[in-house]
Design a protein around this motif. Structure first.
Motif, mmCIF file in Angstrom:
data_model
loop_
_atom_site.group_PDB
_atom_site.id
_atom_site.type_symbol
_atom_site.label_atom_id
_atom_site.label_comp_id
_atom_site.label_asym_id
_atom_site.label_seq_id
_atom_site.Cartn_x
_atom_site.Cartn_y
_atom_site.Cartn_z
ATOM 1 N N PRO A 52 -71.864 -117.977 -6.578
ATOM 2 C CA PRO A 52 -72.780 -117.071 -5.877
ATOM 3 C C PRO A 52 -74.232 -117.495 -6.114
ATOM 4 O O PRO A 52 -74.582 -118.049 -7.166
ATOM 5 C CB PRO A 52 -72.484 -115.711 -6.515
ATOM 6 C CG PRO A 52 -71.103 -115.840 -7.041
ATOM 7 C CD PRO A 52 -70.967 -117.263 -7.487
ATOM 8 N N ALA B 119 -66.818 -114.746 -6.024
ATOM 9 C CA ALA B 119 -67.716 -113.596 -6.048
ATOM 10 C C ALA B 119 -66.976 -112.356 -6.535
ATOM 11 O O ALA B 119 -65.810 -112.137 -6.205
ATOM 12 C CB ALA B 119 -68.296 -113.353 -4.660
ATOM 13 N N ASP C 100 -71.276 -108.950 -7.227
ATOM 14 C CA ASP C 100 -71.971 -109.975 -6.438
ATOM 15 C C ASP C 100 -72.124 -109.527 -4.985
ATOM 16 O O ASP C 100 -73.162 -109.740 -4.352
ATOM 17 C CB ASP C 100 -71.193 -111.299 -6.474
ATOM 18 C CG ASP C 100 -71.085 -111.872 -7.877
ATOM 19 O OD1 ASP C 100 -71.954 -111.563 -8.708
ATOM 20 O OD2 ASP C 100 -70.134 -112.643 -8.111
#
Length: 627
Positions: free
Chosen positions: A582, A612, A616
């Motif tokens: 990410p 993720a 996130d």
């Protein structure tokens, strides 16, 4: 005598390493998606006739078209299409409804059940009880409207089409609807299929053979989806070759019947990505069929399919041509689609192949049957352009340009010109010259569609004919295999649809049916300011969504140039450890990493990835809301 085969070593892309292309093969690849304005100026000049030849071809085209129109009014199979057009307008709801009903009836094996369906659906008018059921009788209504008129005439519904059939009954009663259904059934069945079995087809062909026609048989069916499908198709082809060979009785590849085969029917993974399997599993089947055809001395023609299968088909063809067991035999055939931008370059390569392999190839030139699919596939895949021309007139020009190339190489090519267009036929006849010799070339047509045209071609000049041979492409199969074939035939870049409909209408002047495509293209250029502009309603794939956004770009994984570029890009960074994570400021150092492997070779570690998390995702959404 042997030729190099592709290098099948594994590569980091998962594709075998692309072979080193000869200049002629490289030229084919380079033309795959070239812009039409780059190609049309050269094509127009290649297709242009000198004034005398142009005038001669135009007169002949008018004469042939007039004969087709007159024959279309006659009784019998040749007048079947005309009879249906006159009885029920195929652009109307009534005509479409009848075709839908006929399609349903084709799937019913016995007469009693067919009669029961007619009584239930029409005599009682009990349509409402069937609405909302699946599958609907009218599920293909929009398709039939498109197939039979070349356009979508309206939005069809079960209610509307049910009312249309009741209107027919109201006008003439059950006898009229039975006649219409019977005509539609015979149109789709008897009109387009030579026989349900190869034995039946061979028997049905005898009458036309006695008139001078030749035949190439095709076992109906689509691409194999499983190994069992492929085995079934192979067995069907073998049985057909035995039957055709015995019926040929030594007449040879020119005068006797032949067979057409689809490579996609012989293997469920006929694609560039599976080239190793294609060469090791499909090719032996192809060779087996070719050796069997040679034993009987009948022609074996490899049919054309989708554009992304062309170059792989050429690889198979090249290998076949150098087989010692086929040396000295000229029965190997191949199909070229004029609507593909690569057509002229493919012919150059085939002429060279014939020279190198010391054989004469049988080459069928068609306009093409997958146009709609090619356009849509290029848009979905985000390609840089289309492999086919976007205007029918461009295809017609390309066909003449290709025909000239084929006729110019008589030692390497036996040309087979497949067309239902009176002007195209007249141009080929004129280009080939008045002094015909046996084995020089032949015309081809589709069973059930081309006979009224070619009845004027096959036969002696003393009877007012042109004295040229014509081979009928003859589908063999049951009704349940017919519809997919019929879709391709009637949608074939609009040519067949317009021929069937426009020749049936006295309102369309014959001159409009036989326009010179070179003149048509030049008129377009004068109106638009440039020669070869694409169809205005067909934007490039990248512009599919208009000014709002650019379509996502894709890769042509059947294009050797692009495959080589991908290979080079990977090879330039063989040891680079790629890391995916990410990007929005999360602390990835403590997060677990996942190893990413090359799906084609699990020994090859590409890099690592951190997936993720829900946090996130929330961070990304917050970032987007603040932007």
């Amino acid at each position: 005598m042997n030729t190099p085969t592709p290098n099948l070593a594994s590569s980091v892309t998962g594709h075998p390493t692309p072979p080193l292309a000869s200049p002629l093969r490289a030229a084919i690849t380079a033309l795959t998606r070239r812009p039409e304005p780059d190609l049309l100026p050269g094509l127009v000049e290649q297709a242009r006739l000198d004034p005398d030849a142009d005038e001669t071809a135009q007169r002949l085209a008018l004469r042939i078209a007039r004969g087709v129109r007159e024959r279309a009014r006659e009784s019998g199979r040749a007048g079947l299409v005309q009879g249906l057009l006159q009885e029920f307008a195929l652009s109307s709801s009534e005509g479409v409804a009848l075709m839908c009903l006929a399609e349903a009836l084709l799937r019913i094996p016995d007469a009693a059940t067919r009669d029961a369906l007619i009584r239930d659906k029409i005599s009682t008018g009990n349509w409402q009880s069937h609405l909302g059921q699946s599958p609907s009788l009218f599920v293909n209504a929009a398709t039939w409207g498109l197939l039979l008129t070349g356009r979508l005439v309206a939005t069809h519904s079960d209610v509307g089409l049910g009312s249309a059939l009741r209107r027919i009954v109201g006008r003439g009663g059950e006898p009229l609807i039975r006649k219409g259904v019977d005509m539609a059934m015979r149109l789709m069945g008897e009109q387009f299929v030579t026989g349900e079995t190869i034995a039946q087809a061979l028997s049905n062909a005898r009458k036309r053979e006695a008139e001078g026609f030749r035949y190439s048989y095709d076992m109906l069916g689509e691409a194999a989806m499983t190994a069992r499908d492929a085995e079934s198709y192979l067995a069907a082809y073998e049985a057909a070759i035995h039957a055709i060979g015995k019926a040929s009785a030594g007449r040879g590849i020119f005068d006797g019947p032949g067979i057409s085969i689809k490579l996609s029917a012989l293997h469920p993974r006929f694609s560039r990505a599976q080239v190793e399997r294609v060469m090791s599993e499909l090719y032996p089947c192809l060779l087996q069929l070719a050796e069997l055809a040679r034993r009987y001395d009948i022609g074996l023609n490899v049919d054309a399919e989708e554009a992304d299968r062309l170059e792989l088909s050429l690889d198979l063809l090249e290998r076949l041509c150098f087989e010692p067991t086929l040396a000295g035999w000229n029965g190997i055939g191949f199909v070229i689609q004029a609507y593909q931008k690569r057509g002229p370059a493919v012919i150059d390569w085939l002429v060279d192949l014939g020279r190198r392999s010391e054989r004469r190839l049988m080459i069928r030139l068609v306009k093409g049957a997958y146009w709609d699919g090619e356009i849509k596939r290029a848009q979905i895949d985000g390609q840089e352009g289309y492999p086919v021309y976007t205007r029918k007139a461009y295809t017609d020009v390309a066909y003449v340009a290709c025909a000239k190339k084929l006729l110019a190489a008589p030692e390497q090519i036996y040309p087979q010109f497949a067309t239902h267009n009176a002007h195209t036929l007249a141009v080929v006849y004129t280009l080939a010259g008045p002094d015909y010799r046996d084995g020089q070339y032949e015309f081809q047509c589709l069973h059930g569609m081309g006979e009224p045209l070619y009845e004027q071609v096959v036969g002696p000049a003393s009877e007012g004919k042109l004295g040229r041979p014509c081979r009928i492409y003859a589908p063999v199969g049951t009704h349940d295999t017919l519809l997919a074939y019929l879709v391709r035939r009637l949608l074939e870049n609009g040519a067949n649809t317009s021929f069937v409909n426009r020749i049936a209408s006295d309102a369309v002047p014959l001159e409009a049916l036989v326009q010179n495509p070179v003149h048509t293209v030049e008129v377009l250029a004068a109106q638009e300011g440039r020669l070869g502009l694409p169809h205005p309603a067909i934007v490039l794939p990248r512009d599919l969504y208009g000014a709002g956004r650019v379509n996502s770009a894709g890769l042509d994984l059947a294009n050797e140039t692009q495959l080589a570029a991908i290979e080079a890009a990977f090879a330039a960074h063989p040891a680079t450890p790629w890391a995916a994570k990410p990007l929005l400021g999360v602390d990835a150092r403590a997060a677990p990493l996942q190893t990413v492997l090359n799906p084609a070779d699990h020994r090859d570690v590409v890099g690592t990835c951190r997936e993720a998390t829900p946090d996130d995702v929330q961070a990304a959404l917050a970032c987007a809301s603040e932007a």
